[in-house]
Structures are given as C-alpha cells and as structure tokens.
Design a protein around this motif. Structure first.
Motif, mmCIF file in Angstrom:
data_model
loop_
_atom_site.group_PDB
_atom_site.id
_atom_site.type_symbol
_atom_site.label_atom_id
_atom_site.label_comp_id
_atom_site.label_asym_id
_atom_site.label_seq_id
_atom_site.Cartn_x
_atom_site.Cartn_y
_atom_site.Cartn_z
ATOM 1 N N GLY A 214 0.277 -1.102 -0.160
ATOM 2 C CA GLY A 214 -0.239 0.114 0.421
ATOM 3 C C GLY A 214 1.315 1.054 0.065
ATOM 4 N N HIS A 215 2.164 1.137 0.223
ATOM 5 C CA HIS A 215 2.679 2.361 0.279
ATOM 6 C C HIS A 215 4.020 1.891 -0.864
ATOM 7 N N ALA A 216 4.680 1.143 -1.415
ATOM 8 C CA ALA A 216 5.621 0.582 -1.601
ATOM 9 C C ALA A 216 5.833 -0.341 -2.933
ATOM 10 N N ALA A 217 6.456 -0.368 -4.300
ATOM 11 C CA ALA A 217 6.487 -1.560 -4.544
ATOM 12 C C ALA A 217 5.526 -1.693 -6.061
ATOM 13 N N LEU A 218 4.775 -0.589 -6.538
ATOM 14 C CA LEU A 218 4.378 -0.444 -7.793
ATOM 15 C C LEU A 218 5.170 -0.309 -8.825
ATOM 16 N N HIS A 219 4.417 -1.297 -9.775
ATOM 17 C CA HIS A 219 5.049 -1.521 -11.092
ATOM 18 C C HIS A 219 4.133 -0.904 -11.927
ATOM 19 N N THR A 220 4.534 -0.075 -12.868
ATOM 20 C CA THR A 220 3.761 0.744 -13.873
ATOM 21 C C THR A 220 3.711 1.093 -15.633
ATOM 22 N N THR A 221 3.131 1.141 -16.089
ATOM 23 C CA THR A 221 3.642 1.726 -17.668
ATOM 24 C C THR A 221 3.124 2.891 -17.470
ATOM 25 N N LEU A 222 3.277 4.137 -18.489
ATOM 26 C CA LEU A 222 3.150 5.704 -18.571
ATOM 27 C C LEU A 222 1.782 5.569 -19.118
ATOM 28 N N ALA A 223 2.053 4.376 -19.903
ATOM 29 C CA ALA A 223 0.286 4.387 -20.521
ATOM 30 C C ALA A 223 -0.320 4.262 -19.695
ATOM 31 N N ASP A 224 -0.472 3.071 -18.356
ATOM 32 C CA ASP A 224 -1.011 2.820 -17.500
ATOM 33 C C ASP A 224 -1.620 3.916 -16.451
ATOM 34 N N LEU A 225 -0.273 4.136 -16.643
ATOM 35 C CA LEU A 225 -0.548 5.444 -14.795
ATOM 36 C C LEU A 225 -1.249 7.012 -15.541
ATOM 37 N N ASP A 226 -0.839 7.261 -17.053
ATOM 38 C CA ASP A 226 -1.562 7.847 -17.425
ATOM 39 C C ASP A 226 -3.310 7.594 -17.272
ATOM 40 N N ARG A 227 -3.209 6.670 -17.610
ATOM 41 C CA ARG A 227 -4.863 5.830 -17.685
ATOM 42 C C ARG A 227 -5.517 6.114 -16.099
ATOM 43 N N PHE A 228 -5.211 5.971 -15.049
ATOM 44 C CA PHE A 228 -5.380 6.110 -12.986
ATOM 45 C C PHE A 228 -6.033 7.535 -13.339
ATOM 46 N N VAL A 229 -4.641 8.227 -13.905
ATOM 47 C CA VAL A 229 -4.914 9.726 -13.486
ATOM 48 C C VAL A 229 -5.612 10.581 -14.326
ATOM 49 N N GLN A 230 -6.299 10.134 -15.300
ATOM 50 C CA GLN A 230 -7.335 10.708 -15.698
ATOM 51 C C GLN A 230 -8.718 10.008 -15.395
ATOM 52 N N ALA A 231 -8.078 8.979 -14.802
ATOM 53 C CA ALA A 231 -9.801 7.896 -13.865
ATOM 54 C C ALA A 231 -10.344 9.229 -13.330
ATOM 55 N N MET A 232 -8.998 9.914 -12.828
ATOM 56 C CA MET A 232 -9.380 10.484 -10.912
ATOM 57 C C MET A 232 -9.351 11.822 -11.807
ATOM 58 N N SER A 233 -9.516 11.728 -12.199
ATOM 59 C CA SER A 233 -9.482 13.097 -12.876
ATOM 60 C C SER A 233 -11.010 13.515 -13.411
ATOM 61 N N ARG A 234 -11.725 12.866 -14.154
ATOM 62 C CA ARG A 234 -12.990 12.686 -14.634
ATOM 63 C C ARG A 234 -14.137 12.521 -13.955
ATOM 64 N N GLY A 235 -13.587 11.949 -12.538
ATOM 65 C CA GLY A 235 -14.749 11.291 -11.691
ATOM 66 C C GLY A 235 -14.477 9.614 -11.220
ATOM 67 N N GLU A 236 -14.008 8.959 -12.077
ATOM 68 C CA GLU A 236 -14.401 7.797 -12.930
ATOM 69 C C GLU A 236 -14.009 6.880 -11.505
ATOM 70 N N LEU A 237 -13.458 7.512 -10.195
ATOM 71 C CA LEU A 237 -13.367 6.353 -9.285
ATOM 72 C C LEU A 237 -14.174 6.806 -8.212
ATOM 73 N N VAL A 238 -14.173 8.101 -8.162
ATOM 74 C CA VAL A 238 -14.407 9.087 -6.929
ATOM 75 C C VAL A 238 -14.564 9.896 -7.287
ATOM 76 N N SER A 239 -16.287 10.062 -7.260
ATOM 77 C CA SER A 239 -17.413 11.103 -7.685
ATOM 78 C C SER A 239 -16.609 12.560 -7.665
ATOM 79 N N ARG A 240 -16.044 12.841 -8.898
ATOM 80 C CA ARG A 240 -15.816 14.641 -9.401
ATOM 81 C C ARG A 240 -16.440 15.588 -8.006
ATOM 82 N N SER A 241 -18.549 15.906 -7.273
ATOM 83 C CA SER A 241 -18.153 15.891 -6.493
ATOM 84 C C SER A 241 -17.815 15.247 -5.449
ATOM 85 N N ALA A 242 -17.051 14.697 -4.766
ATOM 86 C CA ALA A 242 -16.871 14.025 -4.254
ATOM 87 C C ALA A 242 -15.437 14.448 -3.786
#
Length: 478
Positions: free
Chosen positions: A253-281
């Motif tokens: 939960g604090h270390a050892a995450l391995h990923t690609t630039l594309a996967d990390l970008d997908r996660f960041v965009q999902a956060m920004s768009r409210g896909e994982l947690v709503s934008r209002s929250a």
C-alpha cells in the motif's frame, strides 16, 4: 561522460524520436528540455506525458532503461513508481468515505482493532495526511533496509505493530505533517478489514480491472517481462545500479508499484474524470488539511497539495525518481492539466518536483508562474558569467513573472534552496546573490547568502553577510 539516447520520432537525426506520429513545436521543445534535464542531473531514462483538459499534448521517452545493455526506454517500459503506490491506497479509502463506510475524522481504531495503544485516537484523515505522529517502521541506509530488531523487515503486520507498540509518538496527532510509510500500513490494513480480502485483490477488483490496467503490478512484474527499467542512484555524483527493496505484501500500500506510462496516465485521467471517486466528492476531499495551530498542511486526503497561480495542484512523488501532478482551476470541471514524469534514477538524485516543474514551465509558463520562475533561475545559475544576461532577467523578475510583488522575494529564496539541493552550493549562491540585488533591504536574502557561503567554506563573506542580515533585522534598522 555517459551518452544519453533520446526517443521523440521525426527528430531521429539528432537523438530524439516522438512517440506520437506528429512532431510539432511543443514536441521539439519538450525533447530539448528532457535533453537538458539529462545533462544537468545525469538521468538514466525518462518518460513524460502531459495532458490539458484530457487532450494529450506530449508523450515522450528518452534515455536508457538498462545502461549496461544500452536498452532504451520505450512507450512500453515498466517503471518502479515507488510511493505512487500510496495514490491507490488513498483512492480506495476515498471510495469508502464517499460510500459512507468510513468517516475521515473517526479514529482508525474504530475500523481496525489491534493498533498500538498510543494510536487509538488517531483519525483516518491524520493517517492519510501524514499528520498522525506515528514513528517510521524501518530505516534505509545504502539500500539496506532494517529495523531496531536488525536487518530486514518483520515477517507480518502484527509483528510490526508489536515492534512499534512501546514507541512514543513523534508529535501530537494533527499538529504537524511528517511523512512516514507506517501511516499507509495502517490504511492498507484498514482496507483489508473493510473488504475482508487481501489488499492486492481489492486493488485488482476496484482499480486495475475496471480501468483495464494490464501492465500494472503490486510487487515486481512477472519475471518474463523484459521491458522493465532498472533502478539507478547517484553516489558521489556517479550513476550506480540500485536493486529494488523486496517489500513484503503488507507494504504494497506504500511501495513496490510497477506500471507503464500509459497505465499510470489511465489512472490519472480516471481520477480527474471522476471514474473512481465522483468529482463532487473528490473536490471536497482534495482540500488541504488544517493543522491544530491553523496552518495549512501539505496533504489533501493523502495527495500532496499546493497552489500555483490560479491553480490547485494535487499529486505525489516516488522519491527522487517519479512524480504525478494534477493542476485544476475553477473545480475539476474547469481548466485542468496533468503531468507525469518518470525516471529510473539520476546521478544527482534530482528532486522529481524539479523535473515536473521544468515541464510545467515549458508547456504553460503563464499558467504556472512558480514553476517558470524556478526554471528561469536554474538556467541563470548554470550559465557561465559571460553568457548571463542578468539585466534582462532582473527586468523580467521585476515586471513579468506573474507572481505578486509581495511574494517574489520568498519565491526566489525557495527556488534558491531547491537549486542548492539539486545542483550544489555554487549554483544556489548565484540565486541568493541575485535576490540581494533585487531586495537589498531584506534580512532574509542576506541570511540565505551567508548560510550558503558558510556551506562553501567562505567564512569571511559568510560573516559579512550575516552581519548585514542582523543589521537589517534589528528594530533600529532604517
């Protein structure tokens, strides 16, 4: 000197090739900045992705994933992103907060029995924002991890709690921020208690699978993967190989995450768009924590928080190597940038903040005045004396930074210390000298100059500048 290979396509006659099919002026300028960063800091390999309002502006890679084998970084390279793992943990906690299953200001012990006695009243928010005061559970020296019990890490999480049970808190909970990995051991265990599942399965079910992240792993990637970036560290200014720590599963939960630039970008965009947690929250959760004395803390639900110009910025680093940052104005539905800068190490162990700042200054200099200021000052500090146009720089500083005049001296001073940390005392000295020229009546500028001279062994000038600082700080100073 090591030769750096760059990839940004259509510029292959030099060292650079774009990942996207179309190279424009921004591609070229980012490629040049990556080349500059590699030369300044001795970066092994790099990968950068920038978006504005969801549209990809830059996707570039450069340098080597494996120096000895001359294996270049590609768009498919898997990076160890270290403490960016905490963003998955904080996202999962925020989901439980949004669903009403966790209250941020309730004691974590309400949801997680068995915590050490002194931790019973510490809230979920305080663990998220590194405001708990709990001690660190390990030490790391020259790549060797140990605890008070000896080399290595405890075999289980209950063994960690037992080891820490008698240790005092570092400060009263809620009174300060101090970054420790222990906070995220608590949150990982809390999530497992909530879902009654191992943490890796929770991440798989609630983040990786919904987002289609097929090239992201907790712990090392499968041994069959040959596209992993090896890790490097600077020792005495020389780039050396550094093996990853073999983290136990309770630490994922604090270390050892391995990923690609594309996967990390997908996660960041999902956060920004409210896909994982709503934008209002999310907008409510991405507010900075207030400490007990009224000061604003540096975290917002586990994401680093700061402001630049009209933008709020949230993100996280993975040590000196990687950083993610989301900058938004007028809420998450308004103007929004995202920046990802990944490296596998540098000879100077450059702050990942400095690398992201250089990209922000290039992509949107008017939007991000603090970052633009820092990059201009780094360039000034590294130029040979005859090549400097100090008059032009001072004119820009006085009239065109976009930073309020009341804040400018402090921001230059802040940049000076960052430059000292990354590039040495001599480079920092140039910035502090410049600040005394711009603000000759400020005791703080002379004090910083004196401190840097002392660090360089110039005791004569250190004493002279310190006397000037004290004179200006005196109530009798005119």
């Amino acid at each position: 000197m090591r030769r750096f290979a760059f990839v940004l396509v259509l510029l292959s006659a030099a060292y650079l090739t774009p990942v996207s099919a179309r190279a424009d002026d921004l591609d070229r300028r980012v490629a040049e900045q990556m080349h500059t960063n590699a030369a300044r800091y001795g970066i092994a390999g790099q990968a950068v992705l920038v978006r504005h309002n969801g549209q990809r502006l830059v996707h570039a890679v450069a340098g080597d994933a494996d120096i000895a084998a001359h294996r270049p970084v590609t768009a498919q390279t898997v990076f160890n992103v270290y403490s960016l793992a905490k963003l998955l943990t904080s996202t999962l906690v925020m989901q439980r907060v949004e669903s009403g299953d966790i209250a941020l200001d309730a004691p974590a012990s309400r949801y997680l029995p068995g915590l050490p006695v002194r931790w019973q009243a510490i809230t979920v928010r305080q663990f998220l924002d590194h405001a708990s005061g709990v001690p660190e559970y390990f030490q790391s020296r020259d790549g060797v991890v140990s605890t008070a019990q000896g080399p290595g890490l405890p075999p289980t999480l209950p063994a960690v709690w037992a080891m820490l049970d008698g240790q005092p808190l570092q400060f009263a909970p809620g009174s300060a921020n101090r970054y420790t990995q222990t906070n995220y051991l608590v949150l990982t265990a809390l999530l497992e208690a909530q879902y009654q599942q191992p943490y890796a399965r929770i991440v798989e079910q609630r983040i990786l699978r919904p987002l289609g992240l097929q090239h992201t792993w907790l712990g090392p990637p499968p041994s069959a993967r040959r596209d992993r970036a090896l890790g490097y560290i600077g020792r005495a200014g020389v780039l050396q190989r550094e093996d990853d720590v073999a983290w136990p599963s309770y630490a994922h939960g604090h270390a050892a995450l391995h990923t690609t630039l594309a996967d990390l970008d997908r996660f960041v965009q999902a956060m920004s768009r409210g896909e994982l947690v709503s934008r209002s929250a999310l907008y409510g959760l991405w507010q900075p924590q207030a400490l007990a004395d009224g000061r604003t803390g540096g975290f917002a639900s586990g994401w680093e928080y700061e402001e630049s110009g009209a933008y709020r910025e949230v993100g996280h680093d993975g040590g000196t190597r990687v950083r993610v940052r989301i900058a938004f104005k007028d809420g998450l539905d308004g103007d929004r940038y995202s920046f990802i800068y990944l490296t596998n190490g540098s000879a100077k162990n450059v702050w990942s903040r400095t690398l992201v700042d250089s990209t922000m200054a290039l992509v949107a200099p008017r939007a991000f005045p603090r970052q633009t200021l820092t990059e201009r000052l780094i360039t000034h500090a590294l130029q040979a004396g005859g090549d400097r146009d100090s008059a032009a720089l001072q004119q820009w500083l006085r009239t065109d930074t976009g930073i309020a005049a009341s804040d400018l001296e402090r921001e230059i001073n802040r940049a000076g210390y960052a430059i000292r940390e990354n590039l040495g005392n001599a480079a920092g000295l140039e910035v502090f000298q410049l600040n005394t020229e711009l603000f000759p009546r400020s005791a703080n500028t002379w004090d910083s100059l004196a401190e840097t001279c002392a660090a360089m062994g110039d005791q004569r000038n250190a004493a002279r500048y310190l006397a000037r600082a004290r004179q200006l700080a005196s109530p009798a100073a005119d």
